[in-house]
Scaffold this motif. Structure first.
Motif, PDB file in Angstrom:
ATOM      1  N   ALA A   3       0.986  -1.230   0.022  1.00 18.67           N
ATOM      2  CA  ALA A   3      -0.085   0.036   0.122  1.00 18.67           C
ATOM      3  C   ALA A   3       0.782   1.300   0.124  1.00 18.67           C
ATOM      4  O   ALA A   3       0.473   2.421  -0.680  1.00 18.67           O
ATOM      5  N   GLU A   4       1.849   1.258   0.871  1.00 19.05           N
ATOM      6  CA  GLU A   4       2.687   2.498   0.782  1.00 19.05           C
ATOM      7  C   GLU A   4       3.650   2.647  -0.574  1.00 19.05           C
ATOM      8  O   GLU A   4       3.515   3.600  -0.989  1.00 19.05           O
ATOM      9  N   LEU A   5       3.980   1.503  -1.373  1.00 21.21           N
ATOM     10  CA  LEU A   5       4.472   1.437  -2.764  1.00 21.21           C
ATOM     11  C   LEU A   5       3.403   2.122  -3.509  1.00 21.21           C
ATOM     12  O   LEU A   5       3.780   2.905  -4.479  1.00 21.21           O
ATOM     13  N   ARG A   6       2.267   1.798  -3.613  1.00 22.47           N
ATOM     14  CA  ARG A   6       1.136   2.086  -4.360  1.00 22.47           C
ATOM     15  C   ARG A   6       0.992   3.788  -4.303  1.00 22.47           C
ATOM     16  O   ARG A   6       0.827   4.549  -5.358  1.00 22.47           O
ATOM     17  N   ARG A   7       0.860   4.079  -2.951  1.00 16.24           N
ATOM     18  CA  ARG A   7       0.731   5.569  -2.624  1.00 16.24           C
ATOM     19  C   ARG A   7       1.743   6.283  -3.049  1.00 16.24           C
ATOM     20  O   ARG A   7       1.605   7.507  -3.600  1.00 16.24           O
ATOM     21  N   ALA A   8       3.082   5.808  -2.662  1.00 15.42           N
ATOM     22  CA  ALA A   8       4.207   6.634  -3.367  1.00 15.42           C
ATOM     23  C   ALA A   8       4.214   6.804  -4.807  1.00 15.42           C
ATOM     24  O   ALA A   8       4.409   8.002  -5.411  1.00 15.42           O
ATOM     25  N   ILE A   9       3.816   6.023  -5.628  1.00 13.47           N
ATOM     26  CA  ILE A   9       3.761   6.036  -7.145  1.00 13.47           C
ATOM     27  C   ILE A   9       2.745   6.992  -7.387  1.00 13.47           C
ATOM     28  O   ILE A   9       2.905   7.710  -8.288  1.00 13.47           O
ATOM     29  N   GLU A  10       1.516   6.851  -6.636  1.00  7.50           N
ATOM     30  CA  GLU A  10       0.332   7.962  -6.885  1.00  7.50           C
ATOM     31  C   GLU A  10       0.798   9.523  -6.656  1.00  7.50           C
ATOM     32  O   GLU A  10       0.615  10.277  -7.459  1.00  7.50           O
ATOM     33  N   GLU A  11       1.710   9.391  -5.655  1.00  5.20           N
ATOM     34  CA  GLU A  11       2.212  10.903  -5.184  1.00  5.20           C
ATOM     35  C   GLU A  11       3.291  11.190  -5.929  1.00  5.20           C
ATOM     36  O   GLU A  11       3.723  12.509  -5.673  1.00  5.20           O
ATOM     37  N   GLY A  12       3.964  10.379  -6.666  1.00  4.73           N
ATOM     38  CA  GLY A  12       5.255  10.975  -7.434  1.00  4.73           C
ATOM     39  C   GLY A  12       6.346  10.874  -6.724  1.00  4.73           C
ATOM     40  O   GLY A  12       7.368  11.610  -6.998  1.00  4.73           O
ATOM     41  N   CYS A  13       6.469  10.172  -5.569  1.00  2.00           N
ATOM     42  CA  CYS A  13       7.570  10.065  -4.564  1.00  2.00           C
ATOM     43  C   CYS A  13       8.078   8.614  -4.604  1.00  2.00           C
ATOM     44  O   CYS A  13       8.688   8.501  -3.550  1.00  2.00           O
ATOM     45  N   PHE A  14       7.887   7.759  -5.439  1.00  2.00           N
ATOM     46  CA  PHE A  14       8.502   6.400  -5.062  1.00  2.00           C
ATOM     47  C   PHE A  14       9.746   6.237  -4.747  1.00  2.00           C
ATOM     48  O   PHE A  14      10.274   5.636  -3.772  1.00  2.00           O
ATOM     49  N   GLU A  15      10.509   6.908  -5.789  1.00  2.00           N
ATOM     50  CA  GLU A  15      12.074   6.514  -5.390  1.00  2.00           C
ATOM     51  C   GLU A  15      12.383   7.145  -3.900  1.00  2.00           C
ATOM     52  O   GLU A  15      13.246   6.515  -3.356  1.00  2.00           O
ATOM     53  N   ARG A  16      11.985   8.409  -3.599  1.00  2.09           N
ATOM     54  CA  ARG A  16      12.443   8.647  -2.251  1.00  2.09           C
ATOM     55  C   ARG A  16      11.676   7.678  -1.171  1.00  2.09           C
ATOM     56  O   ARG A  16      12.557   7.562  -0.387  1.00  2.09           O
ATOM     57  N   ARG A  17      10.597   7.381  -1.253  1.00  6.85           N
ATOM     58  CA  ARG A  17       9.855   6.493  -0.408  1.00  6.85           C
ATOM     59  C   ARG A  17      10.592   5.128  -0.248  1.00  6.85           C
ATOM     60  O   ARG A  17      10.787   4.514   0.498  1.00  6.85           O
TER      61      ARG A  17
END
Length: 400
Positions: free
Chosen positions: A346-360
């Motif tokens: 869920a955290e990875l899905r949310r990070a992709i949605e918010e455009g911060c995947f690499e940071r997260r």
């Protein structure tokens, strides 16, 4: 072919993908992790409890279910969803991996594989057509082609021969598959660790046409970096408008790295098997709940976790359950591990949605590398005496 399963790519960041797979039994938000319910049950968990962890789709296994209770018996009960009381989507492994692992109990030929049951030694025959029939009887939403899981290590010649057999079986699987709305068939990319063979496999499968594409033959001993290397040259070749499934993976760091490389779906026995043996996955790595350092610890496993094991019980109590051999220990730790895996996805899905995947993703990976929090002192241990003082010293030992 007509798309039996719906798949929508909602957002991307680099190669990481946020999507939605739609089946006759509901939607699956991707990236997604599938708990393994090999014989029609996620061990130690009620279906409703599995759902509470956040799981959207389960995996069942053709090999085990064809032997016991048989696919025909499951069909008598209305299919695997009704049989095990799970109303969400189900993916079934074709049985190829389990059969191939029975190296001393099976014979492989062009038509299929003959093997002896590990239960009673009776002989069985599994062909692409029979695998499709079994999975149809199980009412699987996502059916997997029968393939030969190439061992590791394997020479280029061995991997090539194995891959091409799997591609011929894929064609037969596609021909035997019964199309229905909300049901689909995935092809499996093989080819070992060889880029040219993986590319040939992708080309063969896309030429046949499938609802989704899996990457097989990994997590079989090649190591994480080599697995990532294979994904680096394989996933860019796979259709972008179909879901991508990495079979049998894995550890939390494996999931993060594979999502980074464009994978949408995962399954692995690790969270449930580890839960049964006393290992807990937390945001700072892995804990062994049999370790004496937890015996007096009043903290939860993970303060950020919402599962019952973390919400209602201490590390000390969980340690006690495992040392006492109580079944509640494996049940609670399984619930925790599955919750952790679902929260991670869920955290990875949310990070992709918010455009911060690499940071997260980098933050999550750094957390896993930290290791557990320092142990707390045992209040019942009593005073610890200082080392004895040599006779020639006039110092007086002092209790600490």
């Amino acid at each position: 072919m007509g798309l039996g399963l719906g798949f929508e790519l909602l957002k991307t960041e680099g190669a990481a993908r946020r999507g939605r797979l739609t089946t006759a039994h509901g939607a699956v938000e991707t990236p997604a992790f599938m708990p393994v319910g090999t014989v029609g049950t996620v061990k130690g968990m009620l279906p409703g409890s599995v759902r509470e962890t956040g799981a959207q789709i389960l995996l069942g296994n053709t090999y085990h279910l064809m032997l016991r209770p048989t696919a025909e018996r499951v069909a008598q009960f209305g299919g695997l969803h009704r049989f095990m009381n799970w109303n969400g989507p189900i993916l079934t492994d074709s049985g190829g991996f389990q059969v191939m692992s029975l190296s001393d109990l099976r014979t492989l030929d062009e038509d299929g594989v003959t093997f002896k049951s590990h239960l009673d030694g009776r002989r069985h025959r599994l062909t692409p057509e029979r695998s499709m029939r079994i999975q149809h009887l199980l009412d699987s939403n996502v059916t997997m082609c029968l393939d030969e899981c190439t061992p590791f290590p394997a020479t280029h010649e061995v991997a090539e021969k194995s891959m091409r057999l799997s591609m011929r079986w894929a064609r037969r699987s596609r021909d035997a598959f019964v199309e229905r709305p909300g049901y689909g068939l995935f092809g499996i990319v093989q080819g070992g660790v060889y880029p040219d063979l993986r590319a040939e496999s992708v080309e063969a499968l896309t030429g046949i046409g499938f609802d989704g594409y899996a990457v097989g033959g990994l997590a079989v001993g090649e190591g994480q970096q080599m697995m990532f290397d294979v994904l680096d040259f394989t996933t860019p070749l796979m259709p972008a408008d179909r879901p991508r499934y990495l079979m049998g993976v894995g550890r939390p760091s494996d999931l993060i790295g594979a999502v980074r490389r464009g994978i949408d779906m995962f399954d692995c026995v690790m969270p449930t098997r580890s839960g049964r043996t006393g290992q807990a996955f937390v945001r700072r790595g892995v804990l062994n709940m049999r370790n004496a350092r937890h015996a007096h610890d009043t903290r939860p496993l993970d303060e950020e976790c919402r599962c019952p094991a973390c919400r209602d019980y201490t590390r000390g109590y969980l340690h006690h359950l495992f040392r006492a051999g109580e079944m509640l220990g494996p049940m609670l730790l399984t619930w925790h591990n599955l919750t952790y895996y679902q929260d991670l996805m869920a955290e990875l899905r949310r990070a992709i949605e918010e455009g911060c995947f690499e940071r997260r993703a980098a933050e999550l990976e750094a957390g896993l590398a930290l290791g557990d929090l320092p142990a707390v002192p045992d209040p019942l241990a009593g005073p610890v005496a200082a080392p004895p003082v040599p006779e020639e010293s006039s110092s007086v030992p002092v209790d600490l």
